[in-house]
Design a protein around this motif. Structure first.
Motif, mmCIF file in Angstrom:
data_model
loop_
_atom_site.group_PDB
_atom_site.id
_atom_site.type_symbol
_atom_site.label_atom_id
_atom_site.label_comp_id
_atom_site.label_asym_id
_atom_site.label_seq_id
_atom_site.Cartn_x
_atom_site.Cartn_y
_atom_site.Cartn_z
ATOM 1 N N TYR A 140 -137.576 -22.135 -142.499
ATOM 2 C CA TYR A 140 -137.401 -23.227 -141.538
ATOM 3 C C TYR A 140 -136.465 -24.301 -142.098
ATOM 4 O O TYR A 140 -136.627 -24.749 -143.226
ATOM 5 C CB TYR A 140 -138.746 -23.877 -141.178
ATOM 6 N N PHE A 141 -135.468 -24.684 -141.300
ATOM 7 C CA PHE A 141 -134.595 -25.798 -141.669
ATOM 8 C C PHE A 141 -134.572 -26.807 -140.536
ATOM 9 O O PHE A 141 -134.555 -26.437 -139.373
ATOM 10 C CB PHE A 141 -133.147 -25.317 -141.871
ATOM 11 N N GLU A 142 -134.529 -28.060 -140.893
ATOM 12 C CA GLU A 142 -134.347 -29.129 -139.913
ATOM 13 C C GLU A 142 -132.990 -28.959 -139.208
ATOM 14 O O GLU A 142 -132.860 -29.124 -138.006
ATOM 15 C CB GLU A 142 -134.399 -30.468 -140.660
ATOM 16 N N ASP A 143 -131.990 -28.597 -140.006
ATOM 17 C CA ASP A 143 -130.619 -28.457 -139.530
ATOM 18 C C ASP A 143 -130.316 -26.977 -139.267
ATOM 19 O O ASP A 143 -130.269 -26.165 -140.192
ATOM 20 C CB ASP A 143 -129.683 -29.027 -140.616
ATOM 21 N N ALA A 144 -130.104 -26.633 -137.988
ATOM 22 C CA ALA A 144 -129.915 -25.228 -137.598
ATOM 23 C C ALA A 144 -128.742 -24.566 -138.322
ATOM 24 O O ALA A 144 -128.758 -23.365 -138.575
ATOM 25 C CB ALA A 144 -129.722 -25.132 -136.090
ATOM 26 N N GLU A 145 -127.732 -25.367 -138.654
ATOM 27 C CA GLU A 145 -126.559 -24.797 -139.340
ATOM 28 C C GLU A 145 -126.948 -24.114 -140.651
ATOM 29 O O GLU A 145 -126.295 -23.171 -141.086
ATOM 30 C CB GLU A 145 -125.517 -25.887 -139.618
ATOM 31 N N LYS A 146 -128.026 -24.605 -141.266
ATOM 32 C CA LYS A 146 -128.461 -24.010 -142.535
ATOM 33 C C LYS A 146 -129.002 -22.593 -142.344
ATOM 34 O O LYS A 146 -129.080 -21.813 -143.290
ATOM 35 C CB LYS A 146 -129.517 -24.895 -143.201
ATOM 36 N N ALA A 147 -129.380 -22.259 -141.115
ATOM 37 C CA ALA A 147 -129.888 -20.905 -140.843
ATOM 38 C C ALA A 147 -128.746 -19.918 -140.609
ATOM 39 O O ALA A 147 -128.927 -18.707 -140.678
ATOM 40 C CB ALA A 147 -130.829 -20.929 -139.634
ATOM 41 N N ARG A 148 -127.553 -20.463 -140.335
ATOM 42 C CA ARG A 148 -126.422 -19.596 -139.977
ATOM 43 C C ARG A 148 -126.149 -18.459 -140.980
ATOM 44 O O ARG A 148 -125.961 -17.312 -140.571
ATOM 45 C CB ARG A 148 -125.155 -20.433 -139.744
ATOM 46 N N PRO A 149 -126.114 -18.751 -142.292
ATOM 47 C CA PRO A 149 -125.825 -17.664 -143.243
ATOM 48 C C PRO A 149 -126.808 -16.490 -143.123
ATOM 49 O O PRO A 149 -126.424 -15.339 -143.333
ATOM 50 C CB PRO A 149 -125.959 -18.340 -144.606
ATOM 51 N N TYR A 150 -128.060 -16.775 -142.781
ATOM 52 C CA TYR A 150 -129.054 -15.702 -142.643
ATOM 53 C C TYR A 150 -128.742 -14.832 -141.421
ATOM 54 O O TYR A 150 -128.846 -13.612 -141.472
ATOM 55 C CB TYR A 150 -130.461 -16.293 -142.518
ATOM 56 N N PHE A 151 -128.372 -15.467 -140.330
ATOM 57 C CA PHE A 151 -128.041 -14.712 -139.115
ATOM 58 C C PHE A 151 -126.786 -13.869 -139.340
ATOM 59 O O PHE A 151 -126.715 -12.705 -138.936
ATOM 60 C CB PHE A 151 -127.814 -15.669 -137.931
ATOM 61 N N LYS A 152 -125.817 -14.485 -140.005
ATOM 62 C CA LYS A 152 -124.579 -13.792 -140.302
ATOM 63 C C LYS A 152 -124.858 -12.580 -141.199
ATOM 64 O O LYS A 152 -124.335 -11.488 -140.981
ATOM 65 C CB LYS A 152 -123.630 -14.768 -141.004
ATOM 66 N N ARG A 153 -125.732 -12.789 -142.177
ATOM 67 C CA ARG A 153 -126.059 -11.704 -143.107
ATOM 68 C C ARG A 153 -126.734 -10.544 -142.365
ATOM 69 O O ARG A 153 -126.454 -9.385 -142.638
ATOM 70 C CB ARG A 153 -126.962 -12.226 -144.233
ATOM 71 N N LEU A 154 -127.616 -10.845 -141.435
ATOM 72 C CA LEU A 154 -128.290 -9.757 -140.710
ATOM 73 C C LEU A 154 -127.266 -8.934 -139.925
ATOM 74 O O LEU A 154 -127.333 -7.709 -139.897
ATOM 75 C CB LEU A 154 -129.374 -10.284 -139.760
ATOM 76 N N ARG A 155 -126.317 -9.625 -139.337
ATOM 77 C CA ARG A 155 -125.270 -8.891 -138.606
ATOM 78 C C ARG A 155 -124.444 -8.022 -139.556
ATOM 79 O O ARG A 155 -124.129 -6.871 -139.243
ATOM 80 C CB ARG A 155 -124.366 -9.865 -137.850
ATOM 81 N N GLU A 156 -124.115 -8.557 -140.723
ATOM 82 C CA GLU A 156 -123.344 -7.770 -141.698
ATOM 83 C C GLU A 156 -124.114 -6.529 -142.151
ATOM 84 O O GLU A 156 -123.561 -5.443 -142.265
ATOM 85 C CB GLU A 156 -122.990 -8.624 -142.919
ATOM 86 N N ILE A 157 -125.402 -6.723 -142.393
ATOM 87 C CA ILE A 157 -126.245 -5.602 -142.815
ATOM 88 C C ILE A 157 -126.248 -4.529 -141.724
ATOM 89 O O ILE A 157 -126.161 -3.337 -141.981
ATOM 90 C CB ILE A 157 -127.692 -6.087 -143.084
ATOM 91 N N ARG A 158 -126.345 -4.990 -140.473
ATOM 92 C CA ARG A 158 -126.315 -4.069 -139.339
ATOM 93 C C ARG A 158 -124.982 -3.307 -139.307
ATOM 94 O O ARG A 158 -124.947 -2.083 -139.122
ATOM 95 C CB ARG A 158 -126.533 -4.838 -138.040
ATOM 96 N N ASP A 159 -123.872 -4.031 -139.532
ATOM 97 C CA ASP A 159 -122.556 -3.389 -139.497
ATOM 98 C C ASP A 159 -122.401 -2.376 -140.640
ATOM 99 O O ASP A 159 -121.800 -1.322 -140.469
ATOM 100 C CB ASP A 159 -121.444 -4.438 -139.553
#
Ligand SMILES: *Cc1c(COP(=O)(O)O)cnc(C)c1O
Length: 229
Positions: A168-187
C-alpha cells in the motif's frame, strides 16, 4: 450514491485507457463486495455492474446464495480475489467463475481435481508476489515459469493471466513499477509460449495507474461502496 460512484469510476477507467492508447472495452471492473451487504450488491447489479469480487469463500457462499433468487436472470460473475486454502478449493470451484489467487502447484492440482469432479473448466489467474512483504501471498517471480509448466498439464483449469497486489502506498505513482513489472513478466512468459492475456491489478487508490500499465481487470471496493466497517 453508489450508482454515481460506479459511473465516475467507469469514466475514470475510460480516460486512463485512452491516455494509454488502449480501448476502454478491454478493461473490466470487478466490484469488490467483501463486507458489503447483499442490499448494496443488488443496487450495484441494478446500476449495471456485472462482475463481483469476494476475498473469503465463506462470506461469498452466503452472499451468492442470498442473491441467487433475486438476480437469477442477470448474467453475474463472481471472482475470488483473496487467498484460497486448499481445503476450501471444492467450495471455491462451486462458487467462482474466476479465481485470481492461485499461487502454488498444490492448490492448482486440488482445484483441477475438484473442477474435474464438478464437470467444470475452472478459470484461474496466478497471483505473483512482487514485493518482499511477509504478509503478501503469491508466487515469487522466479518460480512462475516452473508453475506455468505444471499448470499446463492440468486439463480442468483454464489459465487466463496474472494478478498482483503491490504494497500500500499513499501515492499511487509508487505502485506503478509493480504494475509495469507484472506486464513485463507476462510479456516474457508470452515469448516462452504461455499466453496470459489478463492482468488483474489496481484497486481504489491506484487503478488509473494500473490501467496505464496494462491492467485488464481492476478490483475496486471502497471507491464504489465507501469505506469498509
Ligand atoms: C479489498 C481488496 C480490493 C479492493 O480494495 P479497495 O481499496 O477497497 O478498492 C482489491 N483487491 C483485493 C485482493 C482486495 O482484498
Amino acid at each position: 450514491m453508489m450508482i454515481e460512484s460506479a459511473s465516475i469510476i467507469l469514466k475514470k477507467m475510460s480516460h486512463a485507457a485512452m491516455r494509454a492508447g488502449r480501448c476502454p472495452s478491454e478493461i473490466k471492473l470487478i466490484a469488490v463486495t467483501k463486507t458489503v451487504s447483499t442490499e448494496a450488491v443488488k443496487e450495484a447489479v441494478n446500476a449495471g455492474l456485472r462482475i463481483f469480487g469476494e476475498n473469503r469463500v465463506q462470506e461469498a457462499q452466503k452472499k451468492i446464495s442470498d442473491l441467487r433468487f433475486e438476480i437469477s436472470n442477470s448474467r453475474i460473475e463472481w471472482h475470488l480475489i483473496g487467498h484460497l486454502q486448499k481445503n476450501k478449493a471444492k467450495y471455491a470451484v462451486q462458487l467462482f467463475d474466476l479465481i485470481h489467487t492461485v499461487d502454488s502447484i498444490d492448490l492448482a492440482e486440488e482445484l483441477n481435481r475438484q473442477a474435474g469432479k464438478a464437470g467444470k473448466i475452472q478459470r484461474i489467474l496466478i497471483q505473483v508476489k512482487l514485493s518482499e512483504e511477509e504478509t503478501k501471498h503469491g508466487v515469487p517471480e522466479k518460480e512462475l515459469i516452473p508453475l506455468l509448466e505444471k499448470i499446463n498439464d492440468l486439463r480442468n483449469l483454464k489459465l487466463e493471466g496474472l494478478m498482483t497486489m503491490p504494497p500500500y502506498f499513499e501515492d499511487a505513482e509508487k505502485a506503478r513499477p509493480y504494475f509495469k513489472r507484472l506486464r513485463e513478466i507476462r510479456d516474457e512468459a508470452d515469448k516462452k509460449g504461455y499466453r496470459l492475456p489478463e492482468l488483474s491489478m489496481g484497486m481504489s487508490g491506484d487503478f488509473e495507474v494500473a490501467i496505464e500499465e496494462g491492467a485488464t481487470m481492476v478490483r475496486i471496493g471502497t471507491a464504489i461502496f465507501g469505506e469498509r466497517k
